[in-house]
Design an enzyme around this catalytic site. Sequence first.
Site, PDB file in Angstrom:
ATOM      1  CE  LYS A  88      44.356   3.153 -17.355  1.00 33.53           C
ATOM      2  NZ  LYS A  88      43.253   2.830 -16.410  1.00 33.53           N
ATOM      3  CB  SER A 163      40.033   4.642 -18.099  1.00 27.73           C
ATOM      4  OG  SER A 163      40.784   4.024 -17.060  1.00 27.73           O
ATOM      5  CB  SER A 187      39.566   1.504 -15.481  1.00 28.18           C
ATOM      6  OG  SER A 187      38.751   2.649 -15.411  1.00 28.18           O
TER       7      SER A 187
END
Length: 493
Positions: A88, A163, A187
Site C-alpha cells: 500500500k 481505503s 481499510s
Amino acid sequence: MTEYTLPHEGLVSKPAHELARMIQAGEVTSRQVTQAFLDRIDETDSEIKAFLHVGAEAALAAADEVDAQVKEGREPASALAGVPLALKDLLVTTDAPTTAASKMLEGYISPYDATVVAKLRAAGIPILGKTNLDEFAMGSSTENSAYQATKNPHDLERVPGGSGGGTAAALAAGQAPLGIGTDTGGSIRQPASLTGTVGVKPTYGGVSRYGVIACASSLDQVGPCANTVLDTALLHEIIGGHDEFDATSVDSPVKALADAAREGASGNLSGVRIGRVKQFDRPGTQDGVRERIDEAFAQLERQGAEIVEVDCPSFDDVMGAYYIIQMSEVSSNLARFDGMRYGLRAGDDGKHSAEEVMAQSRGEGFGPEVKRRVIMGTYALSVGYYDAYYLQAQRVRTLIAQDFQRAFEQVDVIAGPAVPTTAFKLGEKVDDPLAMYNFDLFTLPLNLAGLPGMSVPAGNAADTGLPVGLQLIAPAFEDDRLYKVGAAFEAGR
C-alpha cells in the site's frame, strides 16, 4: 455486469505458501514467480488500476538474491522468501515514490524505509510496487485517490472497497499473492470482503507504524493481506513484533499464528464459543449478505462451535464517536503538510505571504474528502467545542471497549458481517459522504477498542453474485484466535 476473468492456472493462481515451497525446493525460481506476477500486472492493470507504481527492476533484483541463497543451500530468510508482494502506498520506501495517493506528496522519495518494509526486505520478499488507496487513507472505495479509481476485479463497474482497495484488487486479480494494507476503520477488512480475499487488522501496537504516513494515530494499524488464511498468518509473523522507533509498539512476542492457522485447518471448532453481536443485525443490511452470514454461523456450529448472542449497546453510537476522533487526529496529523515544512508548495512566487502560500498549497494539494475531514476535525478540536465533541467521543470509545470486554467474558471470538452490502457501483456514493461513512459501521468498533479483526471469504451473495466477507474479532493480543477460527471456516466451505 462487466466481468473480469480471474486466473485459474499457472503460478499466479497458487497460494503464497505453495510458491515458497516450490522456490525452496528448486522447482521454480523466485525470478520466475516474480516475473509471472509482473506480467500479470502488465496484462491487467490498465483495467484494474491497482498500482500507482510498479518496481520491476527492484523486485527482480530482490528475487535474484533469494535464488542465489537457494542455489548456495542457505536457510531461507523466512517462510515466504522469494514470494512477491503488493505494498500500500502509505508506507515509505527508499526505492519508489510514496504519495499516499495525494498530489500533496507527488514524486516524494523517502530517505528511509518503514519498519515493515525493512522487515519484508530482510525476509526476502520482493516488492512488486505500490498500490492505490483513498487519499491519505480517507475513504471506503478507493475513488478518492488523486490519480485513479481502482476497480473491483469481480465487476469492473464496482468499487474494490477502501481505503486499501488497490492491494485487495491486486490480490483478487492475481497480480500479487501477498499484500500489505493499513486499517484505521476497516481499510483492510472492508476491501477484503468486497474482493473475496483475506485481510487482517492486527491488535493495535502489534505491528510497527514507523514509516507509515499517519492518518489517525490512535486508530491506524498495518496488517497482512492474502488469498488464504495461512498465507496471511505467515506474513503477519514476518511483519509483527516490537519496534523501538514506534512509541505505540507493544513489547510482546508475536504468537505462533501460522501454527494456529494449521490447527484450524482441521475444521474442528469444538469448545470454541463464538459471539453474534445483536447490534450487527441492522436494518439496511443486504439480503444476500445476511444469507451468507446466517449460513456462516450455521457452518461454524456444525464444526463444533457454540454460538452465543452478545449485546454491545454502545455500538449504536460508534459512527459519530469514530469520525469525531478520526477527523480530529487527521486535522492534527495533516497540519504538517502546508507547503512550508512538507508537501507541495504552490504560489511561492515572491508576491505572496507565507500564509497565502500555505493556503494555496493545501488547497491544491488536498482533495475534497481530505479537506472535509480536516475542516470537521479542526472544528471538533476548537475552543468551545472540544468538550462537547472530542471528549464526548472519547467517552463513547471507552464504553465500546467495555462492551467488548463484557462480550469476551462470554465468548472466545466474535463474528458477523464485515460490511452491510456487497460492492457498490463506482460513483454511487462518492458524492454522499454520510452513505460512505455508514458503510463502515461493522468495522469501526474494534479500531476504537484496539482489537484484532479479520475478514475471510464467506461466498458470494445470491442477489448480486459478488463476494461477502465474514468478520472475526478477538481480544487484544489474541490474534491467533482469528487464524484458528478463520482457517477452520475456510476449510469447511
